[in-house]
Design a protein around this motif. Structure first.
Motif, PDB file in Angstrom:
ATOM      1  N   GLU A   1       0.854  -1.183   0.000  1.00  0.00           N
ATOM      2  CA  GLU A   1       0.000   0.000   0.000  1.00  0.00           C
ATOM      3  C   GLU A   1       0.889   1.232   0.000  1.00  0.00           C
ATOM      4  N   PRO A   2       0.493   2.342  -0.605  1.00  0.00           N
ATOM      5  CA  PRO A   2      -0.751   2.597  -1.324  1.00  0.00           C
ATOM      6  C   PRO A   2      -0.715   2.153  -2.791  1.00  0.00           C
ATOM      7  N   PHE A   3       0.463   1.888  -3.339  1.00  0.00           N
ATOM      8  CA  PHE A   3       0.587   1.495  -4.743  1.00  0.00           C
ATOM      9  C   PHE A   3       1.502   0.278  -4.800  1.00  0.00           C
ATOM     10  N   PRO A   4       1.034  -0.854  -5.315  1.00  0.00           N
ATOM     11  CA  PRO A   4       1.879  -2.056  -5.288  1.00  0.00           C
ATOM     12  C   PRO A   4       3.103  -1.935  -6.186  1.00  0.00           C
TER      13      PRO A   4
ATOM     14  N   ILE B   1       9.524   5.260  -2.031  1.00  0.00           N
ATOM     15  CA  ILE B   1       8.747   5.242  -0.788  1.00  0.00           C
ATOM     16  C   ILE B   1       8.523   6.662  -0.285  1.00  0.00           C
ATOM     17  N   GLN B   2       9.549   7.503  -0.395  1.00  0.00           N
ATOM     18  CA  GLN B   2       9.369   8.899   0.026  1.00  0.00           C
ATOM     19  C   GLN B   2       8.306   9.609  -0.812  1.00  0.00           C
ATOM     20  N   ASN B   3       8.279   9.303  -2.122  1.00  0.00           N
ATOM     21  CA  ASN B   3       7.248   9.911  -2.977  1.00  0.00           C
ATOM     22  C   ASN B   3       5.848   9.509  -2.514  1.00  0.00           C
ATOM     23  N   MET B   4       5.716   8.288  -2.043  1.00  0.00           N
ATOM     24  CA  MET B   4       4.407   7.843  -1.549  1.00  0.00           C
ATOM     25  C   MET B   4       4.080   8.496  -0.209  1.00  0.00           C
TER      26      MET B   4
ATOM     27  N   PRO C   1      -0.448   6.022   4.214  1.00  0.00           N
ATOM     28  CA  PRO C   1       0.387   5.002   4.868  1.00  0.00           C
ATOM     29  C   PRO C   1       1.048   4.119   3.816  1.00  0.00           C
ATOM     30  N   VAL C   2       2.303   3.814   4.033  1.00  0.00           N
ATOM     31  CA  VAL C   2       3.033   2.909   3.144  1.00  0.00           C
ATOM     32  C   VAL C   2       3.274   1.602   3.908  1.00  0.00           C
TER      33      VAL C   2
END
Lengths: 478, 478
Positions: B115-118, B247-250, B256-257
């Motif tokens: 999450e949030p994007f696989p 991951i930082q972009n998310m 939540p990552v």
């Protein structure tokens, strides 16, 4: 759009002052009315300060990531593309189905040198390789280039061997034929058909040094389905450059090199995908249109930032900027995100099939498929009578340090080259590589490789040129 | 030696003409007799044209490859080292056993963002991590630097979380304290003890952005056994820079990552290894010796070309060149290849334990552990009365573009710094990084990253300095 604005604030240095000579010359043009030239210049300078193209690449690489045709990522990018076109205010957004005859599962590759010195090595499956069905063990036979392999008689002269093509791509040299290939093309010949030609000579597997200029220990993948039905299928993979050199160091000692390869790649059945199209509808002549292209698919080990996120970002942003003006241009602008370019131009072929009777409505096209580097040269392939206008259009982008190639013989790039060969007039901006041949087709094709300022320059050039092409009442076939 | 000669012929361009000013000055020296200075200059110039140091790196990376302490590669490199010392004509070659309290199996790492994007992401286990015992799923909490993590109260404030340290090493800045660390040291603090400090705060795993300056999608490993017996052990790994940025972009989107990590790393029981020592025996005073050091172990994802194949190659070659002169130097020269530097200075500690009563016989020492780049500055830590001689010695390497740091407070590097702190006088040549902080501790640490001419320059400098140190009848402790 909140994120876009934030990024714009954070990333933009002071705007470089552009020389206005080009703009002033164009204002004197008989071919471009002063009001239109002024609008084009304003649009160009706005595009230089707006980070939208970069933000779009950030979005597709973060929210979608890898998107090889026929995979889950492909489904996600179709939805992402539609939503992004809507968010950017395109007037019409639609998809057109594209069929893929074979899907492919990458699986995993493990490889070791067993003899003369044990090493784990790194390789990546080339596109549409079969798996090894357990461990494949064989002795390596090196060929320095593809022609050396082709010179070996067909039959069983390489029976039981692993053919290793050690061709090393020299520094990127801009090609002279407008194909966008050059030294890269020599590598891609083998990447596609090497598996067939090695099998014709009895080999058990075909491996190549990664095509590209990187010395990183990550492989460069590529190729669609390229087996031939009457030739035994053998597995095929790309060694990283350091691993290729390691094997060469061993071969140089005159000792047999024996590899063990285990690949779980698998070819599967047909899949469905789609081209995604967004349109800014023209105010006077909406059924004729200029087209900006990029391919929506990517390879599956990186996030497709350079190949072809940069194309998606620059082309979507260019049309969006034009759409954000106070009036629509005379003719329509379509952005076409083509499916399946990487594995064999599936999207553009389906597009041509569907629109064959309407190619004439495609007034002028271009594609970005060389990363996010600045444009350095404008080329064209238009009717002879239109060339003077293209020269005038060029003057409005010349302040972006873009030269003009007057040969008027360059088809557009990638998918758009196929449309161009069907008679669509084309422009093409040759770009600085910005590491494209280091990173593309590898896990390294990620967002951090985009240089924001360079992408803004690239986008500004396409914005300017295609605004003019949509606005001016000309037929580029003339 | 056939291969060495072939490579020498193939690789060597015409020798650059060195300015002879330095040599001439030294010939006038009261401290270095003209005959000795002339021999030193001849040796230096011979070393500049002999590719031996590079060929040794080629040999260890090709014939052995990865050689982490306690692995099969470690056993192979012990045999390789003995054979190479013999082949190079060293007078005495021996090993001294070194015990390792824990072995470690790297295993494999698979990691995904759920999450949030696989996304599948790339990380590598940090040294001596435990495995995850199946899938570990947790939400990411980012800390920009290690002090931010330490500021969180101990207890369960990070219960169930995956701690993510996003510290990004800035461009390498040469440290001012002679430690060879600088900005790298900030990263290595967390690489070692982060697993303990995160666990003290309740976390389930500790991951860091790879230490180093590379934007490649390959991880940077490091650290020996650093768990503490009273703190729960949690797994620890390094994300590649592009994955850390993803991951930082998310996280920047406020969502939540959630990660899923599966690591099969395993800590195992004690292992045996060895230091390997080769000696060129002095003609008059053989029981006192100068020492040239490198570490024989490497990380296990590359072939240890820069770290520390370059040290092995330059130090073995320097002593071999001196040994190939028409007479042995006055005192002995020992090359010590230390075991287990990477995971905690096991080799040098065992060496000191064994030779504690004989440290006085170590007249002067140095180590190469920063890759194969050219030396740019000579530093020392010798007795005050010896400093004028070191200044004179410097004049003979000054034509290699090496400056002199007169502070006389620099311990030698890595293993030799430990001996230096036990009272051994030391020299140290600071080197140009040549990409060291891009490549070392990663799969990219491979032979192709060595720049042959630079290694010859480096080797020539040590050859010259340590020939003089072995030949001249001085006590560098004075």
């Amino acid at each position: 759009m909140k994120f876009t604005n934030l990024a714009t604030l954070l990333l933009l240095p002071a705007l470089p002052a552009l020389a206005q000579d080009g703009a002033n010359q164009a204002l004197d043009s008989d071919l471009i009315p002063p009001e239109i030239a002024a609008r084009a210049v304003a649009l160009r300078d706005r595009a230089l300060t707006d980070n939208l193209s970069v933000d779009i690449v950030e979005s597709v690489t973060t929210e979608v990531g890898p998107r090889r045709m026929g995979t889950e990522g492909d489904k996600r990018v179709i939805a992402w593309s539609q939503a992004k076109f809507e968010e950017l205010g395109f007037d019409r957004v639609w998809t057109e189905p594209v069929e893929l005859d074979h899907g492919w599962i990458r699986g995993e590759v493990k490889a070791e040198i067993l003899e003369p010195f044990p090493h784990d090595i790194v390789m990546t499956a080339l596109g549409y390789s079969i798996g090894t069905d357990g461990d494949l063990v064989g002795e390596v036979v090196e060929f320095a280039n593809y022609d050396e392999l082709l010179a070996v008689p067909e039959g069983d002269s390489l029976k039981g061997k692993i053919v290793f093509l050690s061709y090393s791509m020299p520094d990127y040299v801009a090609p002279t034929d407008g194909s966008g290939r050059g030294a890269y093309g020599e590598g891609t010949r083998a990447r596609g058909k090497g598996r067939v030609e090695a099998a014709r000579r009895g080999a058990e597997a075909f491996i190549i040094r990664s095509v590209g200029m990187s010395n990183n220990r990550i492989g460069h993948t590529g190729s669609g389905y390229s087996y031939e039905e009457d030739v035994r299928k053998i597995p095929t993979a790309a060694l990283t450059a350091p691993d290729a050199m390691l094997i060469q160091n061993m071969l140089r000692r005159g000792k047999p090199v024996v590899l063990k390869i285990n690949m779980t790649s698998e070819i599967i059945g047909p899949q469905m995908s789609a081209n995604i199209i967004g349109e800014i509808t023209g105010r006077e002549d909406p059924d004729r249109f200029v087209v900006l292209g990029a391919h929506v698919d990517s390879w599956d080990e990186g996030t497709g930032a350079l190949d072809d996120g940069a194309g998606i970002g620059s082309m979507m942003a260019a049309a969006a900027f034009i759409g954000q003006m106070d009036r629509r241009p005379r003719r329509s602008i379509r952005v076409i995100l083509f499916s399946g370019e990487e594995i064999g131009f599936y999207g553009v072929n389906a597009y041509i099939e569907k629109h064959r009777d309407n190619i004439d409505a495609h007034l002028l096209g271009a594609e970005v498929d060389t990363g996010g580097g600045r444009a350095n040269t404008l080329s064209s392939r238009v009717g002879e009578n239109s060339l003077p206008l293209v020269r005038e259009m060029h003057k409005l982008v010349a302040p972006l340090d873009i030269a003009f190639n007057d040969a008027n013989n360059v088809h557009a790039q990638s998918d758009m080259s196929v449309l161009s060969k069907e008679g669509m007039p084309a422009l093409h901006l040759r770009q600085n590589p910005n590491g494209y041949f280091m990173y593309h087709h590898t896990p390294n094709d990620t967002f951090d490789k985009i240089i924001p300022e360079d992408m803004r320059y690239l986008t500004a050039a396409y914005t300017t040129l295609f605004y003019l092409a949509a606005e001016l009442d000309v037929d580029f076939r003339d």
